[in-house]
Every structure is written in C-alpha cells, then in structure tokens.
Design a protein around this motif. Structure first.
Motif, PDB file in Angstrom:
ATOM      1  N   GLN A  37     -38.114  55.330  93.529  1.00  0.00           N
ATOM      2  CA  GLN A  37     -38.225  53.956  94.015  1.00  0.00           C
ATOM      3  C   GLN A  37     -39.663  53.550  94.304  1.00  0.00           C
ATOM      4  N   PRO A  38     -40.043  52.345  93.876  1.00  0.00           N
ATOM      5  CA  PRO A  38     -41.345  51.831  94.305  1.00  0.00           C
ATOM      6  C   PRO A  38     -41.284  51.342  95.754  1.00  0.00           C
ATOM      7  N   ILE A  39     -42.447  51.065  96.315  1.00  0.00           N
ATOM      8  CA  ILE A  39     -42.558  50.751  97.736  1.00  0.00           C
ATOM      9  C   ILE A  39     -41.786  49.489  98.134  1.00  0.00           C
ATOM     10  N   THR A  40     -41.733  48.494  97.225  1.00  0.00           N
ATOM     11  CA  THR A  40     -41.032  47.260  97.596  1.00  0.00           C
ATOM     12  C   THR A  40     -39.554  47.530  97.850  1.00  0.00           C
ATOM     13  N   VAL A  41     -38.963  48.382  97.016  1.00  0.00           N
ATOM     14  CA  VAL A  41     -37.550  48.710  97.187  1.00  0.00           C
ATOM     15  C   VAL A  41     -37.356  49.501  98.476  1.00  0.00           C
ATOM     16  N   ALA A  42     -38.272  50.460  98.727  1.00  0.00           N
ATOM     17  CA  ALA A  42     -38.170  51.264  99.945  1.00  0.00           C
ATOM     18  C   ALA A  42     -38.314  50.385 101.184  1.00  0.00           C
ATOM     19  N   LEU A  43     -39.239  49.427 101.136  1.00  0.00           N
ATOM     20  CA  LEU A  43     -39.431  48.529 102.281  1.00  0.00           C
ATOM     21  C   LEU A  43     -38.154  47.747 102.566  1.00  0.00           C
ATOM     22  N   TRP A  86     -44.783  55.441 108.132  1.00  0.00           N
ATOM     23  CA  TRP A  86     -45.395  56.242 107.070  1.00  0.00           C
ATOM     24  C   TRP A  86     -44.585  57.494 106.785  1.00  0.00           C
ATOM     25  N   SER A  87     -44.103  58.181 107.835  1.00  0.00           N
ATOM     26  CA  SER A  87     -43.561  59.508 107.551  1.00  0.00           C
ATOM     27  C   SER A  87     -42.170  59.829 108.111  1.00  0.00           C
ATOM     28  N   SER A  88     -41.555  58.980 108.925  1.00  0.00           N
ATOM     29  CA  SER A  88     -40.238  59.405 109.403  1.00  0.00           C
ATOM     30  C   SER A  88     -39.195  58.301 109.508  1.00  0.00           C
ATOM     31  N   ALA A  89     -39.519  57.074 109.137  1.00  0.00           N
ATOM     32  CA  ALA A  89     -38.515  56.009 109.221  1.00  0.00           C
ATOM     33  C   ALA A  89     -37.452  56.207 108.146  1.00  0.00           C
ATOM     34  N   CYS A  90     -36.238  55.708 108.408  1.00  0.00           N
ATOM     35  CA  CYS A  90     -35.144  55.865 107.450  1.00  0.00           C
ATOM     36  C   CYS A  90     -35.160  54.742 106.422  1.00  0.00           C
ATOM     37  N   THR A  91     -35.133  55.133 105.146  1.00  0.00           N
ATOM     38  CA  THR A  91     -34.996  54.160 104.071  1.00  0.00           C
ATOM     39  C   THR A  91     -33.695  54.497 103.357  1.00  0.00           C
ATOM     40  N   GLY A  92     -32.583  54.038 103.917  1.00  0.00           N
ATOM     41  CA  GLY A  92     -31.310  54.446 103.361  1.00  0.00           C
ATOM     42  C   GLY A  92     -30.896  55.784 103.957  1.00  0.00           C
ATOM     43  N   VAL A  93     -30.518  56.730 103.107  1.00  0.00           N
ATOM     44  CA  VAL A  93     -30.037  58.021 103.600  1.00  0.00           C
ATOM     45  C   VAL A  93     -31.170  58.906 104.106  1.00  0.00           C
ATOM     46  N   LYS A  94     -32.309  58.829 103.385  1.00  0.00           N
ATOM     47  CA  LYS A  94     -33.411  59.717 103.739  1.00  0.00           C
ATOM     48  C   LYS A  94     -34.252  59.131 104.864  1.00  0.00           C
ATOM     49  N   CYS A  95     -34.823  60.006 105.674  1.00  0.00           N
ATOM     50  CA  CYS A  95     -35.667  59.535 106.768  1.00  0.00           C
ATOM     51  C   CYS A  95     -37.043  60.169 106.682  1.00  0.00           C
ATOM     52  N   GLU A  96     -37.766  59.851 105.635  1.00  0.00           N
ATOM     53  CA  GLU A  96     -39.094  60.444 105.439  1.00  0.00           C
ATOM     54  C   GLU A  96     -40.191  59.392 105.355  1.00  0.00           C
ATOM     55  N   GLY A  97     -39.918  58.195 105.858  1.00  0.00           N
ATOM     56  CA  GLY A  97     -40.934  57.154 105.831  1.00  0.00           C
ATOM     57  C   GLY A  97     -41.172  56.609 104.432  1.00  0.00           C
ATOM     58  N   VAL A  98     -42.235  55.814 104.294  1.00  0.00           N
ATOM     59  CA  VAL A  98     -42.479  55.170 103.004  1.00  0.00           C
ATOM     60  C   VAL A  98     -43.561  55.875 102.185  1.00  0.00           C
ATOM     61  N   LYS A  99     -44.116  56.965 102.697  1.00  0.00           N
ATOM     62  CA  LYS A  99     -45.291  57.524 102.006  1.00  0.00           C
ATOM     63  C   LYS A  99     -44.979  57.947 100.577  1.00  0.00           C
TER      64      LYS A  99
END
Lengths: 286, 306
Positions: free
Chosen positions: A231-237, A63-76
C-alpha cells in the motif's frame, strides 16, 4: 498601478489578500498544532489554541505504532512503499514521454498526429472506466497487489500527460536545428541525445515534478491495485484515520497526514516555479 | 540519402542501406509500444468495461448478455440517483465558487502587490497535497464536537452550530468547502497567467479615455479571459466528476449514502459489493458525463483553429 503612498483602496486590497492567506494557511496551522497536542489537551482546548506542552508522542505513534487496519506498525513502511512506487514510475513515464514527444514533433509520419490525439484523450478519461479490465490484466500477469503492477499502471496512465508536456515543449524548438543535423548525417538517437536533450532541462523538471506529485498523491490506483504489503501512504493514511479501535486520536491522524503530505510540500516549496508551470501547461494555451 | 551516416550507425557501404532503413523505421519503432498500450489499455479497456456493463457480472465477470438491464437498474437505484444529484450540487457549487474566487484573487494580485510571490505560494500550496490529506484535515476541522463549533463556543458564540459533517442534508456541502480550499488557488494561477498575457497598451488606452477600473475589468479584461474561464470550467468539472479520494477521506459518502458521488458508487459496487455489471454501467455513465463536457469544448477549439 499607483505609487505606494497610503490610500484606502490599497489598504482594502492588502487586507483582502492577507485575509485569504490566513484562510488558506488555517488548515495547515490546525494540523500542525493538533499533531503536537496530547489527547486531553485537544479535549480541553480548541482548534486554534496552541498546545499546552509541545509533545512528539503523536508523531512517534503515527510513524511507528499506529494501527492502519489490522496491522499496528505506523505509516513508515507505507511511506517507503510510496517511494518504491514513485521513483521508477516517474523515471519511466518521463523517459517515454520525452521519446514520444520527440517523435510526434520531429519525426512525424503518417498517422503520428492521429496517434497523438488518441493518446491525448487518455488525459481526460475518468479512470473508473479502465479499473476493472486493468485489475483483470494485472491478475493475469501475476502482478496483482505488487509494487511493479502499480508502477506499470502509473506509467501507462501518466504517459498521456508526459507526452503532452514534451510535445508542447519540442514543438517550440526550431525544426531547422533537427534538419541541419539530419543533413550532417546524425541519426535518430544522436539528434535526441546531442541536440534536444541538453535543451530539455526545464521541461524535464516540470514533468518529473508533475508526475511525482500526482503519483505520490494518487489514491484510486493505490486502493484498487495494492496489497496489504505494498500500500502507498495515501491508502495507509485513509486506513489509519478510519480504523476505529478505542479512542479517536486526532493528534495521530494529523501527524500521519502531515507525514503523507511532506514530500510533495517539500517539492512545492523547493521547486514551486516548475510545479506551477506544469499545472498551467496543459490548461492555458499559448 | 547519399551522405555517409555518422555516429552510432557509421558502417561500410552494404550495411549503410540497412542503417538507412533502420533510421526510417526507428521513430515508428520507438512510438510503437506507446501506441500499442494506448490502443489496448485505453480504448480496449473502455470497450471491455462497456461489454461488462451489458452482462450480469457480479463478483466475477460473466459473459451472459443482458442488454441495457444494468443501466435500467442504475436508474432505479436510489443510491445512484443520490450520487448524481450530489455530483450536480457539488460540481456546480465547486465550479462557480472556485472560478469566482480564483478570478477575484487573481485580479487583486495583479495590482502591483508587494510580496506577490509569497502570497501566490500560499494560495497555491493546497494543490500540492493529496485529496486524502485535505479530507483528513477538514474532517478534523469540521468535527462537530471538537472542531469549528467548539472553537466558536470558546470564543463566546455559544449558540453557534455547525454539524454539516454528520447532517445528511448538509454533508455534501462539506465536500465543496474542502475542494474549493484545495483547488481555487490553481484557478487563481490560471487567471493570473491569463491577465499577464493581456496587452497592457489596451488597458492604458482605456485609462486615458477615462474608463474606471471596474469598467476596464468588466468590459475589456474579462472578455479577453474567456479562454481561461473555459479551461477553468473544463478542469474543475473534470476534478468534480472524478472526485473519489476527497469524498472517501472526508465523509466516506455518509451519513448513510447522503454524500455519495458516482466515483465512490462505482468503486463500492465493483470492488466491495460484488456488482461488477452495475459498477461498469456506472463507470460508463461517468465517461459519458466527461464526454458531454469535453466534446463541445474540443469541437469549438478545433473550429477556432480553422
């Protein structure tokens, strides 16, 4: 077909049906238990083994700290991006579909049928064939990488379906109703808002649920037209799963996948009847 | 047109004719934006893509006309040939398995089953998920080190091997597994709706004549379901041709490009590899594929109506 006294063919029937229930439920079960495990627990156990301790760590991280590419702020943030995109897109495309369906069934004019056939074709084209020109157009309009741009794209390519839904519904409403109102002097909008709209609740539900599910689940438009902030959630996932820094955290992947699936699953559980009706509306005629 | 116009346009006489005219034009005005968008954003854009496919555009669109050179390049491209071979394998297997499974489940469910609603809900829920979620889940389940393989080892099947996800010979079949899981419930729902639409008196008559249940299904019910089979073929093949998210999430086309599909090829060449001309040509080929399925279908539909 027979009464419910025990017999072998019924037992066979039920065991096959239950077996397939287990098959269909297995991936969801695996996702849920994996998301509550710790990494050592995952390595020690197997797919079906229950967590030794049920922990929420993976969920917090997803939710709040996983890396999605460069940023590591989760998927929220992306979760809310999806809502910001889905809500206006669903409302606009449903409204347009309702008006279009109304015109092509109750106010036919020369060419309106041809128009409907042309639009219907839009349901079937592979979107790859419009991706590049659309990207160019969004760029020209200054809407590249914006949520507004994504909303426009979803409205445009969702319109064919929403029009089809409303058209198939309104065609079943007797023309006499509209004719009588016309004779009484009611105008275009009066007839729509006073007569047709009050009857339209079921088809509005079907359309909203269909559009919500397909836009929330979209990946192609999201990955092509969104920027890193929109980005929508599917792309972030997908980014989260494919970000390869350090140890692969399957529990975080699964928690993020469940987060991405939750809104549509919820809609399905709460309004499954309308969902199924939408699915079959376009395919099984009559 | 002598009547007074009530409601929103109830005005005095000279304006009434204007109101009448407006009423006459309103439907067209309301439909106009959609018509414009359809013409530009569907047909115009298809034409645009077709034009791009005949240029040598790379990172940016260029307008140097090269005829069908991009299509020739496409045919000589190993990755493209792999992707359309994969599409054929994936598409046919997915279509056949989903339809056979869907039909069987529907027939089984149509036998006055208790809790039918609950079972149906379970079969159909994957349809509510994004292919990205499905791909992520199956990527984990099929994980060669920690997934099904390890589970079978733990359960005592020590020699069990399942490495399809990383085996370039087999990776395309993992797409079939995930796609069937996601979509077969939908096919089941279509068949169930079809079965419920069949006149039950025909079946009763056959039963009285002493026909066995399998005979009834083969000889009477399946022929009635022909339109459903038809729609199911159209819809599943349509899903297969457009498949982009599933392959992205599950295998990313890998290992290498062994499980590539046309939609992924198109995306990679148009948006990351700077081969807009080639990407457009592949998009046009996909459109051609869909038309090849759709046109005969629409043709037969229209002929039946007449």
């Amino acid at each position: 077909m027979m009464n419910s006294s025990f017999n072998w063919s019924r037992a066979f029937l039920y065991s096959v049906l239950v077996f397939f229930c287990l098959i269909y439920l297995m991936p969801l079960f695996v996702m849920v238990i994996t998301s509550f495990k710790t990494l050592p627990d995952i390595k020690a156990g197997n797919l079906m083994s229950l967590p030794q301790d049920w922990v929420f760590g993976a969920w917090e991280k997803a939710w709040s700290s996983a890396c999605t590419g460069v940023k590591c702020e989760g998927v929220k943030g992306y979760f809310f991006n999806s809502f910001q995109m889905v809500i206006p897109a669903v409302l606009l495309s449903t409204l347009l579909g309702a008006f279009n369906g109304y015109v092509v069934t109750k106010w036919q004019f020369r060419g309106s049928n041809l128009f409907f056939s042309l639009l219907l074709f839009g349901c079937f084209i592979p979107f790859q064939v419009i991706l590049l020109p659309m990207a160019a157009m969004l760029g020209k309009l200054g809407l590249a990488n914006t949520t507004a741009g994504l909303v426009i794209v979803h409205v445009i390519y969702g319109m064919a379906f929403t029009t089809l839904f409303f058209r198939n519904f309104y065609i079943g409403i007797p023309d006499e109703l509209v004719k009588a109102a016309k004779l009484d002097g009611a105008g275009f909008f009066t007839i729509f808002f006073k007569i047709l709209l009050p009857l339209s609740t079921p088809i509005i539900m079907v359309t909203i649920i269909w559009q919500f599910t397909s836009i929330w689940n979209d990946f192609l438009f999201g990955v092509v037209y969104s920027g890193s902030e929109t980005q929508p959630i599917t792309v972030a996932l997908n980014n989260l799963v494919n970000t390869s820094t350090g140890v692969k955290e399957y529990n975080v992947d699964m928690a993020a996948a469940i987060i991405a699936a939750l809104p549509t699953l919820l809609v399905y559980v709460l309004a499954g009847k309308y969902f199924v009706r939408g699915l079959t509306a376009g395919s099984v005629k009559g | 047109m002598e009547r007074t116009v009530t409601a929103p346009t109830n005005r005095s006489a000279p304006q009434k004719s204007f109101a009448d005219k407006l009423q006459h034009w309103l439907p067209k005005i309301v439909l106009a934006p959609t018509m414009l968008i359809t013409v530009v954003c569907i047909y115009g854009f298809i034409f645009w893509t077709a034009a791009l496919s005949m240029t040598n555009s790379r990172f940016l669109p260029s307008f140097k006309f090269v005829g069908f050179a991009q299509y020739e390049k496409l045919m000589e491209n190993d990755r493209w040939m792999t992707s359309i071979t994969n599409l054929a394998i994936f598409g046919v297997l997915f279509l056949v398995i989903a339809i056979v499974l869907g039909a069987f489940l529907a027939i089984f469910l149509d036998q006055n089953i208790r809790q039918e609603g609950a079972i149906r809900t379970i079969y159909l829920y994957p349809m509510a998920l994004s292919f990205i979620v499905t791909g992520t889940a199956w990527k984990w389940i099929l994980n060669p080190g920690l997934g099904i393989e390890k589970m079978m080892h733990d359960w005592g099947f020590v020699n069990f091997e399942f490495d399809w996800l990383v085996n370039s010979e087999m990776s395309v079949y993992t797409l079939v597994i995930a796609a069937v899981w996601q979509s077969s419930g939908f096919v089941m729902a279509m068949f169930l709706a079809g079965l419920r639409g069949i006149d039950s008196s025909i079946i009763k008559a056959a039963q009285i004549d002493g026909a066995s249940l399998p005979t009834i299904y083969l000889k009477i019910i399946l022929p009635c379901l022909r339109p459903v089979v038809f729609s199911a073929v159209i819809i599943t093949s349509h899903i297969a041709i457009k498949s982009f998210d599933l392959v992205t999430a599950l295998t990313s086309g890998g290992p290498g490009y062994s499980s590539d599909l046309p939609a992924l090829f198109m995306y990679a060449h148009s948006f990351t590899r700077g081969q807009i001309g080639l990407g457009s040509a592949s998009a046009m080929m996909m459109l051609g594929g869909i038309l090849a399925i759709l046109v005969p279908y629409l043709y037969s539909e229209l002929r039946e109506k007449k």
